[in-house]
Scaffold this motif. Structure first.
Motif, PDB file in Angstrom:
ATOM      1  N   GLY A   1      69.131  81.407  29.723  1.00  0.00           N
ATOM      2  CA  GLY A   1      68.323  81.474  30.934  1.00  0.00           C
ATOM      3  C   GLY A   1      67.093  80.599  30.953  1.00  0.00           C
ATOM      4  O   GLY A   1      66.088  80.952  31.592  1.00  0.00           O
ATOM      5  N   ILE A   2      67.137  79.454  30.255  1.00  0.00           N
ATOM      6  CA  ILE A   2      66.019  78.516  30.313  1.00  0.00           C
ATOM      7  C   ILE A   2      66.554  77.117  30.568  1.00  0.00           C
ATOM      8  O   ILE A   2      67.753  76.853  30.416  1.00  0.00           O
ATOM      9  CB  ILE A   2      65.178  78.511  29.015  1.00  0.00           C
ATOM     10  N   ASN A   3      65.663  76.223  30.979  1.00  0.00           N
ATOM     11  CA  ASN A   3      66.006  74.810  31.105  1.00  0.00           C
ATOM     12  C   ASN A   3      65.668  74.157  29.767  1.00  0.00           C
ATOM     13  O   ASN A   3      64.513  73.888  29.461  1.00  0.00           O
ATOM     14  CB  ASN A   3      65.200  74.176  32.247  1.00  0.00           C
ATOM     15  N   VAL A   4      66.716  73.915  28.963  1.00  0.00           N
ATOM     16  CA  VAL A   4      66.497  73.401  27.607  1.00  0.00           C
ATOM     17  C   VAL A   4      65.863  72.010  27.645  1.00  0.00           C
ATOM     18  O   VAL A   4      64.968  71.700  26.856  1.00  0.00           O
ATOM     19  CB  VAL A   4      67.819  73.376  26.813  1.00  0.00           C
ATOM     20  N   ALA A   5      66.322  71.166  28.569  1.00  0.00           N
ATOM     21  CA  ALA A   5      65.766  69.808  28.667  1.00  0.00           C
ATOM     22  C   ALA A   5      64.269  69.859  28.967  1.00  0.00           C
ATOM     23  O   ALA A   5      63.486  69.064  28.423  1.00  0.00           O
ATOM     24  CB  ALA A   5      66.499  69.018  29.746  1.00  0.00           C
TER      25      ALA A   5
ATOM     26  N   MET B   1      78.459  67.551  27.768  1.00  0.00           N
ATOM     27  CA  MET B   1      77.050  67.505  27.365  1.00  0.00           C
ATOM     28  C   MET B   1      76.226  66.717  28.372  1.00  0.00           C
ATOM     29  O   MET B   1      75.108  67.114  28.737  1.00  0.00           O
ATOM     30  CB  MET B   1      76.924  66.878  25.968  1.00  0.00           C
ATOM     31  N   LEU B   2      76.779  65.586  28.829  1.00  0.00           N
ATOM     32  CA  LEU B   2      76.062  64.762  29.799  1.00  0.00           C
ATOM     33  C   LEU B   2      75.821  65.519  31.093  1.00  0.00           C
ATOM     34  O   LEU B   2      74.710  65.497  31.642  1.00  0.00           O
ATOM     35  CB  LEU B   2      76.856  63.477  30.067  1.00  0.00           C
ATOM     36  N   GLN B   3      76.851  66.197  31.609  1.00  0.00           N
ATOM     37  CA  GLN B   3      76.697  66.962  32.849  1.00  0.00           C
ATOM     38  C   GLN B   3      75.615  68.020  32.710  1.00  0.00           C
ATOM     39  O   GLN B   3      74.793  68.218  33.613  1.00  0.00           O
ATOM     40  CB  GLN B   3      78.035  67.617  33.224  1.00  0.00           C
ATOM     41  N   ALA B   4      75.605  68.721  31.573  1.00  0.00           N
ATOM     42  CA  ALA B   4      74.607  69.770  31.368  1.00  0.00           C
ATOM     43  C   ALA B   4      73.201  69.180  31.323  1.00  0.00           C
ATOM     44  O   ALA B   4      72.262  69.728  31.919  1.00  0.00           O
ATOM     45  CB  ALA B   4      74.909  70.529  30.075  1.00  0.00           C
ATOM     46  N   LEU B   5      73.044  68.057  30.637  1.00  0.00           N
ATOM     47  CA  LEU B   5      71.728  67.422  30.549  1.00  0.00           C
ATOM     48  C   LEU B   5      71.255  66.934  31.910  1.00  0.00           C
ATOM     49  O   LEU B   5      70.095  67.155  32.297  1.00  0.00           O
ATOM     50  CB  LEU B   5      71.775  66.259  29.558  1.00  0.00           C
ATOM     51  N   LEU B   6      72.136  66.283  32.649  1.00  0.00           N
ATOM     52  CA  LEU B   6      71.758  65.778  33.969  1.00  0.00           C
ATOM     53  C   LEU B   6      71.401  66.917  34.917  1.00  0.00           C
ATOM     54  O   LEU B   6      70.443  66.821  35.711  1.00  0.00           O
ATOM     55  CB  LEU B   6      72.892  64.948  34.558  1.00  0.00           C
ATOM     56  N   HIS B   7      72.148  68.005  34.854  1.00  0.00           N
ATOM     57  CA  HIS B   7      71.866  69.174  35.699  1.00  0.00           C
ATOM     58  C   HIS B   7      70.454  69.694  35.422  1.00  0.00           C
ATOM     59  O   HIS B   7      69.709  70.020  36.360  1.00  0.00           O
ATOM     60  CB  HIS B   7      72.897  70.272  35.427  1.00  0.00           C
ATOM     61  N   GLU B   8      70.077  69.764  34.145  1.00  0.00           N
ATOM     62  CA  GLU B   8      68.750  70.277  33.816  1.00  0.00           C
ATOM     63  C   GLU B   8      67.653  69.288  34.201  1.00  0.00           C
ATOM     64  O   GLU B   8      66.600  69.692  34.723  1.00  0.00           O
ATOM     65  CB  GLU B   8      68.678  70.596  32.323  1.00  0.00           C
ATOM     66  N   LEU B   9      67.870  68.001  33.938  1.00  0.00           N
ATOM     67  CA  LEU B   9      66.845  67.014  34.270  1.00  0.00           C
ATOM     68  C   LEU B   9      66.653  66.904  35.784  1.00  0.00           C
ATOM     69  O   LEU B   9      65.533  66.710  36.268  1.00  0.00           O
ATOM     70  CB  LEU B   9      67.220  65.656  33.687  1.00  0.00           C
TER      71      LEU B   9
END
Length: 329
Positions: free
Chosen positions: A298-302, A30-38
């Protein structure tokens, strides 16, 4: 905008204790996914709390990391909050952890990318959540306190902590096993009981803001019964469904009952044989499925969560890709 990110398992919530490897793996995803988007967004400055035993994510520089080895997060969090514009915690509801983090941020007047503390308290209590489902006329798995009467229930029962997360602490018991377990339980108010219902474990990923809800994806949870308990093995994110309107309708009713819901929220439910479903619980934070939602639709959720600070996310069309997330534990 300066954002402080704190994923509880990998961020120091277990400092001074043994690090649970399975939970750390899920939290790390979860952290990796959030950081990737931010990191994909302009104008974002990150500070990320990280347990001293955990490896720094490749997307971060050492200057963006605050190493944590103190056993009490509450002693260091206020100072970090004063130096940030926004706080994004990922933490379990168990023992009031998520609620406490939200209250600490509120005391420091730091905006938090979560529902308000009162709403978090309801979501953390499975009985309180069930009452909201019933009040709004939503289909839900019957839920009672361990101190209630079960003479009218037949078959196997599921016992779980009232504030447990996912499969944590849940047990599948026969009527005889339940009677014995109940007699030996020293703290009955900590548990709820549900009838074991056949169905496909599922979840909804959604955004909430300003009393409105937006369905992001419908997901399947890969759950196994292991030694009388339950284990989450993975998630299939954004599965094809006949109609999204049923699930959007659930969310529309849910936000009427809980208008304080905000940002990314997961809702667990069981798909029944007739194509309908029964709601189980509300997870007012990033969930395991989040790690695949952005890629799947296909969106940036963050980015959309941050847009919720201004009222509503932007209009978006979702892709039809399905993403599998597997947990190796």
């Amino acid at each position: 905008m300066k954002i402080l990110v704190f994923e509880y398992i990998t961020g120091g919530g277990f400092a001074g204790q043994s690090l649970p490897t399975g939970l750390a793996a899920e939290g790390g995803q979860m952290l990796q996914a959030l950081l990737h988007e931010l990191k994909a967004l302009p104008g974002i400055e990150l500070t990320v709390m990280l347990d001293s035993r955990c490896q720094r994510p490749n997307v971060l520089t050492e200057a963006e990391v605050v190493r944590v080895n103190h056993p009490d997060i509450r002693t260091i969090l206020p100072k970090l909050l004063t130096a940030t514009d926004c706080f994004w915690p990922i933490a379990p509801e168990t023992d009031g952890i998520l609620h406490t983090l939200a209250e600490i941020a509120a005391a420091n007047r730091t905006p938090t990318l979560l529902s308000d503390p009162a709403t978090l308290a309801v979501c953390a209590d499975k009985l309180a959540s069930y009452r909201v489902f019933c009040t709004r006329g939503l289909p839900a798995v019957p839920t009672r306190s361990l101190v209630d009467d079960f003479a009218d229930w037949r078959g196997r029962l599921v016992v779980k902590p009232v504030d447990g997360v996912g499969c944590e602490g849940a047990r599948l018991l026969t009527a005889e096993q339940f009677s014995d377990w109940r007699n030996r339980c020293s703290d009955p108010m900590r548990y709820v009981v549900q009838p074991y219902c056949e169905g496909r474990p599922s979840s909804l990923s959604a955004l909430f803001a300003g009393g409105r809800a937006w369905l992001l994806s419908v997901n399947r949870q890969l759950i196994e019964v292991v030694d009388g308990g339950f284990a989450l093995r993975g998630c299939r994110v954004n599965v094809a469904v006949a109609s999204r309107s049923l699930y959007q309708g659930w969310l529309d009713q849910l936000v009427v009952g809980l208008p304080g819901l905000f940002g990314y929220v997961g809702v667990d439910w069981l798909e029944t044989a007739d194509g309908g479903g029964q709601l189980l619980e509300i997870n007012p934070r990033l969930t395991s499925s989040y790690a695949g939602v952005g890629q799947a639709i296909g969106i940036n959720v963050a980015e959309q969560v941050l847009r919720c600070l201004d009222g509503v996310p932007e209009s978006f069309q979702t892709d039809s890709q399905t993403v599998d997330i597997i947990f190796n534990h």
